[in-house]
Write a protein that holds these residues in place. Sequence first.
Motif, PDB file in Angstrom:
ATOM      1  N   PHE A  31       0.830  -1.203   0.000  1.00 13.58           N
ATOM      2  CA  PHE A  31       0.000   0.000   0.000  1.00 13.58           C
ATOM      3  C   PHE A  31       0.869   1.259   0.000  1.00 13.58           C
ATOM      4  CE2 PHE A  31      -2.186   3.412   2.271  1.00 13.58           C
ATOM      5  CZ  PHE A  31      -3.324   3.548   1.496  1.00 13.58           C
ATOM      6  N   ALA A  32       1.865   1.303   0.892  1.00 14.00           N
ATOM      7  CA  ALA A  32       2.748   2.476   0.981  1.00 14.00           C
ATOM      8  C   ALA A  32       3.591   2.621  -0.288  1.00 14.00           C
ATOM      9  CB  ALA A  32       3.643   2.364   2.214  1.00 14.00           C
ATOM     10  N   PHE A  33       4.079   1.510  -0.825  1.00 16.78           N
ATOM     11  CA  PHE A  33       4.887   1.545  -2.042  1.00 16.78           C
ATOM     12  C   PHE A  33       4.058   2.068  -3.215  1.00 16.78           C
ATOM     13  CE2 PHE A  33       6.957  -0.300  -5.779  1.00 16.78           C
ATOM     14  CZ  PHE A  33       8.273   0.076  -5.562  1.00 16.78           C
ATOM     15  N   LYS A  34       2.848   1.540  -3.371  1.00 17.83           N
ATOM     16  CA  LYS A  34       1.982   1.974  -4.469  1.00 17.83           C
ATOM     17  C   LYS A  34       1.669   3.463  -4.354  1.00 17.83           C
ATOM     18  CE  LYS A  34      -1.119  -0.924  -6.226  1.00 17.83           C
ATOM     19  NZ  LYS A  34      -2.233  -1.871  -6.358  1.00 17.83           N
ATOM     20  N   LYS A  35       1.481   3.938  -3.147  1.00 11.73           N
ATOM     21  CA  LYS A  35       1.196   5.363  -2.938  1.00 11.73           C
ATOM     22  C   LYS A  35       2.392   6.208  -3.383  1.00 11.73           C
ATOM     23  CE  LYS A  35      -0.351   8.558   0.635  1.00 11.73           C
ATOM     24  NZ  LYS A  35      -0.721   8.708   2.033  1.00 11.73           N
ATOM     25  N   SER A  36       3.594   5.785  -3.041  1.00 16.52           N
ATOM     26  CA  SER A  36       4.781   6.560  -3.399  1.00 16.52           C
ATOM     27  C   SER A  36       5.145   6.426  -4.887  1.00 16.52           C
ATOM     28  CB  SER A  36       5.970   6.157  -2.532  1.00 16.52           C
ATOM     29  OG  SER A  36       6.434   4.894  -2.899  1.00 16.52           O
ATOM     30  N   MET A  37       4.637   5.407  -5.546  1.00 12.94           N
ATOM     31  CA  MET A  37       4.940   5.165  -6.955  1.00 12.94           C
ATOM     32  C   MET A  37       3.768   5.532  -7.874  1.00 12.94           C
ATOM     33  SD  MET A  37       8.048   3.970  -6.912  1.00 12.94           S
ATOM     34  CE  MET A  37       8.287   3.099  -8.448  1.00 12.94           C
ATOM     35  N   SER A  38       2.823   6.308  -7.387  1.00 13.43           N
ATOM     36  CA  SER A  38       1.578   6.570  -8.111  1.00 13.43           C
ATOM     37  C   SER A  38       1.762   7.290  -9.448  1.00 13.43           C
ATOM     38  CB  SER A  38       0.603   7.342  -7.227  1.00 13.43           C
ATOM     39  OG  SER A  38       1.157   8.594  -6.876  1.00 13.43           O
ATOM     40  N   LYS A  39       2.873   7.952  -9.656  1.00 14.10           N
ATOM     41  CA  LYS A  39       3.068   8.653 -10.936  1.00 14.10           C
ATOM     42  C   LYS A  39       3.464   7.704 -12.073  1.00 14.10           C
ATOM     43  CE  LYS A  39       7.816  10.317 -11.280  1.00 14.10           C
ATOM     44  NZ  LYS A  39       8.644  11.503 -11.308  1.00 14.10           N
ATOM     45  N   TYR A  40       3.846   6.473 -11.745  1.00 17.06           N
ATOM     46  CA  TYR A  40       4.268   5.510 -12.752  1.00 17.06           C
ATOM     47  C   TYR A  40       3.105   4.598 -13.137  1.00 17.06           C
ATOM     48  CZ  TYR A  40       8.719   7.121 -10.932  1.00 17.06           C
ATOM     49  OH  TYR A  40       9.754   7.918 -10.521  1.00 17.06           O
ATOM     50  N   PRO A  41       2.952   4.298 -14.439  1.00 19.75           N
ATOM     51  CA  PRO A  41       1.846   3.416 -14.842  1.00 19.75           C
ATOM     52  C   PRO A  41       2.087   1.976 -14.391  1.00 19.75           C
ATOM     53  CG  PRO A  41       3.195   4.028 -16.750  1.00 19.75           C
ATOM     54  CD  PRO A  41       3.724   4.802 -15.573  1.00 19.75           C
ATOM     55  N   SER A  42       1.014   1.316 -13.987  1.00 21.95           N
ATOM     56  CA  SER A  42       1.145  -0.075 -13.546  1.00 21.95           C
ATOM     57  C   SER A  42       1.394  -0.986 -14.752  1.00 21.95           C
ATOM     58  CB  SER A  42      -0.087  -0.524 -12.772  1.00 21.95           C
ATOM     59  OG  SER A  42      -1.217  -0.446 -13.597  1.00 21.95           O
ATOM     60  N   ALA A  43       1.946  -2.152 -14.460  1.00 24.10           N
ATOM     61  CA  ALA A  43       2.266  -3.155 -15.480  1.00 24.10           C
ATOM     62  C   ALA A  43       1.744  -4.496 -14.993  1.00 24.10           C
ATOM     63  CB  ALA A  43       3.776  -3.195 -15.710  1.00 24.10           C
ATOM     64  N   LEU A  63      12.673   5.820  -6.132  1.00 22.67           N
ATOM     65  CA  LEU A  63      12.180   4.764  -5.255  1.00 22.67           C
ATOM     66  C   LEU A  63      12.115   5.251  -3.815  1.00 22.67           C
ATOM     67  CD1 LEU A  63      14.282   1.780  -6.620  1.00 22.67           C
ATOM     68  CD2 LEU A  63      11.868   2.237  -7.028  1.00 22.67           C
ATOM     69  N   PRO A  64      11.131   4.787  -3.068  1.00 26.14           N
ATOM     70  CA  PRO A  64      11.077   5.125  -1.648  1.00 26.14           C
ATOM     71  C   PRO A  64      12.154   4.358  -0.880  1.00 26.14           C
ATOM     72  CG  PRO A  64       9.382   3.546  -2.165  1.00 26.14           C
ATOM     73  CD  PRO A  64      10.023   3.915  -3.467  1.00 26.14           C
ATOM     74  N   LYS A  65      12.530   4.882   0.252  1.00 28.78           N
ATOM     75  CA  LYS A  65      13.472   4.187   1.132  1.00 28.78           C
ATOM     76  C   LYS A  65      12.705   3.095   1.878  1.00 28.78           C
ATOM     77  CE  LYS A  65      15.480   5.595   5.326  1.00 28.78           C
ATOM     78  NZ  LYS A  65      16.203   6.576   6.131  1.00 28.78           N
ATOM     79  N   GLN A  91       9.974  -3.035 -17.419  1.00 30.22           N
ATOM     80  CA  GLN A  91       9.073  -3.389 -16.319  1.00 30.22           C
ATOM     81  C   GLN A  91       9.851  -3.618 -15.035  1.00 30.22           C
ATOM     82  OE1 GLN A  91       6.140  -6.377 -17.114  1.00 30.22           O
ATOM     83  NE2 GLN A  91       5.640  -6.638 -14.964  1.00 30.22           N
ATOM     84  N   MET A  92       9.434  -2.899 -14.008  1.00 31.12           N
ATOM     85  CA  MET A  92      10.050  -2.968 -12.688  1.00 31.12           C
ATOM     86  C   MET A  92       8.975  -3.372 -11.679  1.00 31.12           C
ATOM     87  SD  MET A  92      11.485   0.341 -10.690  1.00 31.12           S
ATOM     88  CE  MET A  92       9.837   0.961 -10.394  1.00 31.12           C
ATOM     89  N   CYS A  93       9.315  -4.306 -10.777  1.00 33.49           N
ATOM     90  CA  CYS A  93       8.350  -4.779  -9.782  1.00 33.49           C
ATOM     91  C   CYS A  93       8.909  -4.616  -8.374  1.00 33.49           C
ATOM     92  CB  CYS A  93       8.036  -6.251  -9.999  1.00 33.49           C
ATOM     93  SG  CYS A  93       7.349  -6.627 -11.630  1.00 33.49           S
ATOM     94  N   LEU A  94       8.030  -4.379  -7.434  1.00 32.94           N
ATOM     95  CA  LEU A  94       8.409  -4.410  -6.029  1.00 32.94           C
ATOM     96  C   LEU A  94       8.958  -5.803  -5.752  1.00 32.94           C
ATOM     97  CD1 LEU A  94       8.409  -3.233  -3.125  1.00 32.94           C
ATOM     98  CD2 LEU A  94       6.028  -4.017  -2.935  1.00 32.94           C
ATOM     99  N   GLY A  95      10.155  -5.894  -5.202  1.00 36.93           N
ATOM    100  CA  GLY A  95      10.822  -7.178  -5.008  1.00 36.93           C
ATOM    101  C   GLY A  95      10.408  -7.917  -3.757  1.00 36.93           C
ATOM    102  N   PHE A  96       9.122  -7.861  -3.439  1.00 35.67           N
ATOM    103  CA  PHE A  96       8.565  -8.509  -2.257  1.00 35.67           C
ATOM    104  C   PHE A  96       7.290  -9.243  -2.659  1.00 35.67           C
ATOM    105  CE2 PHE A  96      11.120  -5.118  -0.704  1.00 35.67           C
ATOM    106  CZ  PHE A  96      11.551  -5.463   0.567  1.00 35.67           C
ATOM    107  N   ALA A  97       6.937 -10.260  -1.895  1.00 39.16           N
ATOM    108  CA  ALA A  97       5.709 -11.012  -2.121  1.00 39.16           C
ATOM    109  C   ALA A  97       5.117 -11.383  -0.767  1.00 39.16           C
ATOM    110  CB  ALA A  97       6.001 -12.266  -2.941  1.00 39.16           C
ATOM    111  N   SER A  98       3.895 -11.884  -0.784  1.00 39.95           N
ATOM    112  CA  SER A  98       3.257 -12.285   0.480  1.00 39.95           C
ATOM    113  C   SER A  98       3.354 -13.795   0.667  1.00 39.95           C
ATOM    114  CB  SER A  98       1.794 -11.846   0.508  1.00 39.95           C
ATOM    115  OG  SER A  98       1.055 -12.532  -0.467  1.00 39.95           O
TER     116      SER A  98
END
Length: 136
Positions: A31-43, A63-65, A91-98
């Motif tokens: 949620f926090a990552f998506k908020k900080s990356m909102s200017k970039y289009p999703s893939a 990128l956020p810290k 294409q760049m992805c958040l390097g985390f998963a659940s």
Amino acid sequence: MTVAMTSLGYNANHVSQATQLPVSAYSALKFAFKKSMSKYPSAPVAELLDTCYNIERYKNVNLPKIVFHFGGEADVTLHPSGIVWMSSKIQMCLGFASTNDLTIIGNNQQHALEVFYDTEGGRIGFGNAGRCDTLY
């Protein structure tokens, strides 16, 4: 963004590329990552990485810290290369998963860190820039 590791059992794993967090911790980070990356289009999703962006039109990406907080003063700030995974040139992805299980610190997050294992003392240490001075 801080990921609290104090209440999570965890494993530093050199086989898993992405860090896997329990659903509640991952959801908050995502949620926090998506908020900080909102200017970039999703893939589209890239394998188990579900938070991806098309960066084709961007020369630089801000990128956020992200900080792993292990309790006390044991904080590990991730290098930017440990925050995202480049699934292609555009294409760049958040390097985390659940996960529903134990937290796994993946090798994408570890490659810019030195990891120290104190098996006798039951501790693990992380250090940036050639220093292994943050023990948990």
